[in-house]
Design a protein around this motif. Structure first.
Motif, PDB file in Angstrom:
ATOM      1  N   LYS A 169       0.849  -1.192   0.000  1.00  0.00           N
ATOM      2  CA  LYS A 169       0.000   0.000   0.000  1.00  0.00           C
ATOM      3  C   LYS A 169       0.894   1.256   0.000  1.00  0.00           C
ATOM      4  CE  LYS A 169      -3.832   2.341   1.034  1.00  0.00           C
ATOM      5  NZ  LYS A 169      -3.130   3.545   0.589  1.00  0.00           N
ATOM      6  N   TYR A 170       1.900   1.273   0.865  1.00  0.00           N
ATOM      7  CA  TYR A 170       2.813   2.429   0.935  1.00  0.00           C
ATOM      8  C   TYR A 170       3.621   2.577  -0.356  1.00  0.00           C
ATOM      9  CZ  TYR A 170       2.140   1.989   6.036  1.00  0.00           C
ATOM     10  OH  TYR A 170       1.620   1.895   7.295  1.00  0.00           O
ATOM     11  N   ILE A 171       4.109   1.440  -0.869  1.00  0.00           N
ATOM     12  CA  ILE A 171       4.961   1.456  -2.069  1.00  0.00           C
ATOM     13  C   ILE A 171       4.177   2.005  -3.265  1.00  0.00           C
ATOM     14  CG2 ILE A 171       6.183  -0.048  -3.728  1.00  0.00           C
ATOM     15  CD1 ILE A 171       6.855  -1.898  -1.328  1.00  0.00           C
ATOM     16  N   VAL A 172       2.948   1.533  -3.392  1.00  0.00           N
ATOM     17  CA  VAL A 172       2.087   1.951  -4.497  1.00  0.00           C
ATOM     18  C   VAL A 172       1.808   3.461  -4.416  1.00  0.00           C
ATOM     19  CG1 VAL A 172      -0.328   1.781  -5.212  1.00  0.00           C
ATOM     20  CG2 VAL A 172       1.022  -0.280  -4.917  1.00  0.00           C
ATOM     21  N   ASP A 173       1.535   3.948  -3.211  1.00  0.00           N
ATOM     22  CA  ASP A 173       1.249   5.383  -3.041  1.00  0.00           C
ATOM     23  C   ASP A 173       2.470   6.228  -3.389  1.00  0.00           C
ATOM     24  OD1 ASP A 173      -1.271   4.819  -2.254  1.00  0.00           O
ATOM     25  OD2 ASP A 173      -0.971   5.194  -0.117  1.00  0.00           O
ATOM     26  N   ARG A 174       3.654   5.781  -3.016  1.00  0.00           N
ATOM     27  CA  ARG A 174       4.849   6.606  -3.228  1.00  0.00           C
ATOM     28  C   ARG A 174       5.362   6.564  -4.667  1.00  0.00           C
ATOM     29  NH1 ARG A 174       8.396   8.939   0.378  1.00  0.00           N
ATOM     30  NH2 ARG A 174      10.590   9.157  -0.199  1.00  0.00           N
ATOM     31  N   TYR A 175       5.309   5.376  -5.285  1.00  0.00           N
ATOM     32  CA  TYR A 175       5.958   5.239  -6.600  1.00  0.00           C
ATOM     33  C   TYR A 175       4.953   5.085  -7.750  1.00  0.00           C
ATOM     34  CZ  TYR A 175       9.824   4.330  -3.425  1.00  0.00           C
ATOM     35  OH  TYR A 175      10.741   4.435  -2.401  1.00  0.00           O
ATOM     36  N   GLY A 176       3.675   5.131  -7.443  1.00  0.00           N
ATOM     37  CA  GLY A 176       2.666   5.046  -8.496  1.00  0.00           C
ATOM     38  C   GLY A 176       2.661   3.721  -9.242  1.00  0.00           C
ATOM     39  N   LEU A 177       2.906   2.631  -8.528  1.00  0.00           N
ATOM     40  CA  LEU A 177       2.943   1.317  -9.177  1.00  0.00           C
ATOM     41  C   LEU A 177       1.589   0.612  -9.027  1.00  0.00           C
ATOM     42  CD1 LEU A 177       6.397   0.148  -7.761  1.00  0.00           C
ATOM     43  CD2 LEU A 177       5.938   1.343  -9.909  1.00  0.00           C
ATOM     44  N   LEU A 178       1.411  -0.437  -9.825  1.00  0.00           N
ATOM     45  CA  LEU A 178       0.198  -1.253  -9.702  1.00  0.00           C
ATOM     46  C   LEU A 178       0.474  -2.374  -8.695  1.00  0.00           C
ATOM     47  CD1 LEU A 178      -2.626  -1.837 -11.023  1.00  0.00           C
ATOM     48  CD2 LEU A 178      -1.402  -3.420 -12.528  1.00  0.00           C
ATOM     49  N   HIS A 179      -0.453  -2.581  -7.774  1.00  0.00           N
ATOM     50  CA  HIS A 179      -0.291  -3.648  -6.777  1.00  0.00           C
ATOM     51  C   HIS A 179      -0.943  -4.924  -7.293  1.00  0.00           C
ATOM     52  CE1 HIS A 179      -1.460  -5.182  -2.464  1.00  0.00           C
ATOM     53  NE2 HIS A 179      -0.479  -5.882  -2.995  1.00  0.00           N
ATOM     54  N   LEU A 180      -0.136  -5.963  -7.521  1.00  0.00           N
ATOM     55  CA  LEU A 180      -0.705  -7.236  -7.970  1.00  0.00           C
ATOM     56  C   LEU A 180      -0.470  -8.295  -6.894  1.00  0.00           C
ATOM     57  CD1 LEU A 180       0.383  -7.224 -11.743  1.00  0.00           C
ATOM     58  CD2 LEU A 180      -1.928  -6.894 -10.822  1.00  0.00           C
ATOM     59  N   SER A 181      -1.495  -8.544  -6.091  1.00  0.00           N
ATOM     60  CA  SER A 181      -1.409  -9.551  -5.029  1.00  0.00           C
ATOM     61  C   SER A 181      -2.107 -10.816  -5.500  1.00  0.00           C
ATOM     62  CB  SER A 181      -2.088  -9.011  -3.763  1.00  0.00           C
ATOM     63  OG  SER A 181      -2.494 -10.089  -2.934  1.00  0.00           O
ATOM     64  N   SER A 182      -1.345 -11.909  -5.642  1.00  0.00           N
ATOM     65  CA  SER A 182      -1.964 -13.156  -6.122  1.00  0.00           C
ATOM     66  C   SER A 182      -3.061 -13.611  -5.155  1.00  0.00           C
ATOM     67  CB  SER A 182      -0.909 -14.245  -6.309  1.00  0.00           C
ATOM     68  OG  SER A 182      -0.056 -14.312  -5.198  1.00  0.00           O
ATOM     69  N   GLY A 183      -2.838 -13.437  -3.850  1.00  0.00           N
ATOM     70  CA  GLY A 183      -3.855 -13.838  -2.868  1.00  0.00           C
ATOM     71  C   GLY A 183      -5.137 -13.027  -3.036  1.00  0.00           C
ATOM     72  N   ASP A 184      -4.993 -11.693  -3.191  1.00  0.00           N
ATOM     73  CA  ASP A 184      -6.197 -10.850  -3.365  1.00  0.00           C
ATOM     74  C   ASP A 184      -6.919 -11.205  -4.667  1.00  0.00           C
ATOM     75  OD1 ASP A 184      -5.634  -9.516  -1.030  1.00  0.00           O
ATOM     76  OD2 ASP A 184      -4.887  -7.684  -1.980  1.00  0.00           O
ATOM     77  N   ILE A 185      -6.160 -11.485  -5.716  1.00  0.00           N
ATOM     78  CA  ILE A 185      -6.782 -11.815  -7.009  1.00  0.00           C
ATOM     79  C   ILE A 185      -7.551 -13.144  -6.879  1.00  0.00           C
ATOM     80  CG2 ILE A 185      -6.328 -12.392  -9.449  1.00  0.00           C
ATOM     81  CD1 ILE A 185      -3.847 -10.436  -9.163  1.00  0.00           C
ATOM     82  N   LEU A 186      -6.931 -14.111  -6.188  1.00  0.00           N
ATOM     83  CA  LEU A 186      -7.630 -15.394  -5.971  1.00  0.00           C
ATOM     84  C   LEU A 186      -8.893 -15.193  -5.141  1.00  0.00           C
ATOM     85  CD1 LEU A 186      -4.552 -17.682  -5.195  1.00  0.00           C
ATOM     86  CD2 LEU A 186      -6.102 -17.946  -7.141  1.00  0.00           C
ATOM     87  N   ARG A 187      -8.816 -14.363  -4.100  1.00  0.00           N
ATOM     88  CA  ARG A 187     -10.013 -14.118  -3.265  1.00  0.00           C
ATOM     89  C   ARG A 187     -11.102 -13.410  -4.069  1.00  0.00           C
ATOM     90  NH1 ARG A 187      -5.972 -14.224   0.610  1.00  0.00           N
ATOM     91  NH2 ARG A 187      -5.246 -12.135   0.156  1.00  0.00           N
ATOM     92  N   ARG A 188     -10.696 -12.562  -5.013  1.00  0.00           N
ATOM     93  CA  ARG A 188     -11.679 -11.904  -5.874  1.00  0.00           C
ATOM     94  C   ARG A 188     -12.384 -12.948  -6.753  1.00  0.00           C
ATOM     95  NH1 ARG A 188      -8.431  -7.798  -8.591  1.00  0.00           N
ATOM     96  NH2 ARG A 188      -8.538  -9.040 -10.474  1.00  0.00           N
ATOM     97  N   HIS A 189     -11.603 -13.877  -7.304  1.00  0.00           N
ATOM     98  CA  HIS A 189     -12.203 -14.952  -8.110  1.00  0.00           C
ATOM     99  C   HIS A 189     -13.185 -15.771  -7.269  1.00  0.00           C
ATOM    100  CE1 HIS A 189     -10.390 -15.020 -12.131  1.00  0.00           C
ATOM    101  NE2 HIS A 189      -9.322 -14.477 -11.568  1.00  0.00           N
ATOM    102  N   ARG A 190     -12.818 -16.042  -6.027  1.00  0.00           N
ATOM    103  CA  ARG A 190     -13.707 -16.828  -5.162  1.00  0.00           C
ATOM    104  C   ARG A 190     -14.998 -16.062  -4.907  1.00  0.00           C
ATOM    105  NH1 ARG A 190     -10.474 -19.671  -0.294  1.00  0.00           N
ATOM    106  NH2 ARG A 190     -12.629 -20.095   0.238  1.00  0.00           N
TER     107      ARG A 190
END
Ligand code: AP5
Ligand code: MG
Length: 215
Positions: free
Chosen positions: A18-39
């Motif tokens: 969350k901090y890294i994304v806010d500071r450097y403007g990157l996209l956060h790709l969490s495999s766990g979050d993506i899997l939970r979204r699919h579920r």
């Protein structure tokens, strides 16, 4: 910038992303979050993954690799931070192949190191928002209103794999299947070892001190 974040379950990968994304403007790709979204959406992939996830096992490589290479492929050019992927040497090798084909590379690997007793306290006290995936903790990071997400007002839940029992299996799998990735990346990439036992702000400053020169 393209970053891989390694670290045991509960090490604070999602929190630091969350901090890294806010500071450097990157996209956060969490495999766990993506899997939970699919579920949550009841997709075939989500149905295939749920038994593995709830028991603390890794989801098979072929499923994860296809899912994550797809996600990375649709990421905008600004770069990304990978959280929870790769998690096996096979996943790392396939990721390397896929990005090399696009003449890209991983710029830095962050390895969050945390003691096991700290991990168990973090995981059993974690609560998440089922809608936006925001992460809280019953002692360390409380929402403004007990049990309610600050961002969208949803009721917070405990992940089914966040029990003391399942954590043991997740840690065992991490030590056997994911920890060897540190050596894998040490041979070819810049790896920063981050002591992540301290409070989240302190860990964040340590990470920024490593990434700022690369940004
Ligand atoms: P995933 O969701 O990736 O879980 P994980 O790797 O086990 O990591 P966690 O999300 O549990 O921890 P985190 O490091 O993000 O910690 P957080 O910041 O939330 O994967 C779940 C499952 O999906 C896997 O078990 C597997 O089945 C499957 N899967 C996913 N990717 C896969 C892959 N590549 N291959 C195969 N299967 C895959 O922090 C934890 C808590 O601590 C929070 O409450 C937070 O508030 C608190 N906290 C964080 N930092 C601090 C701090 N510095 N001080 C105090 N409290 C803190
Ligand atoms: Mg996470």
């Amino acid at each position: 910038m393209r970053i891989v974040l390694l670290g045991a379950p509960g090490a604070g990968k999602g929190t630091q992303c969350k901090y890294i994304v806010d500071r450097y403007g990157l996209l956060h790709l969490s495999s766990g979050d993506i899997l939970r979204r699919h579920r949550a959406q009841g997709t075939d992939l989500g149905k295939k993954a749920q038994g593995y996830m709830d028991s603390g096992a890794l989801v098979p490589d072929d499923i994860i690799i296809e899912m994550m290479i797809d996600e990375i492929g649709s990421a905008p050019n600004g770069g990304y931070v990978l959280d929870g992927f790769p998690r096996t040497v096979k996943q790392a090798a396939d990721l390397d192949k896929a990005i090399k084909g696009k003449k890209e590379k991983i710029d830095a690997v962050l390895d969050l190191e945390v003691n096991e007793d700290v991990i168990v306290r973090r995981i059993t006290g974690r609560r998440i928002c089922p809608k936006c995936a925001a992460v809280y903790h019953i002692d360390n990071l409380r929402p403004r209103k007990d049990g309610i997400c600050d961002k969208d007002g949803s009721s917070l839940v405990q992940r089914p794999d966040d029990t003391a029992e399942v954590v043991k299996t997740r840690l065992k799998n991490y030590n056997e299947q994911t920890a060897p990735l540190v050596d894998y990346y040490n041979r070819k990439n810049t790896v920063f070892n981050i002591d992540a036992n301290g409070d989240a702000e302190k860990v964040k400053e340590h990470i920024f001190s490593k990434l700022d020169p690369l940004a």
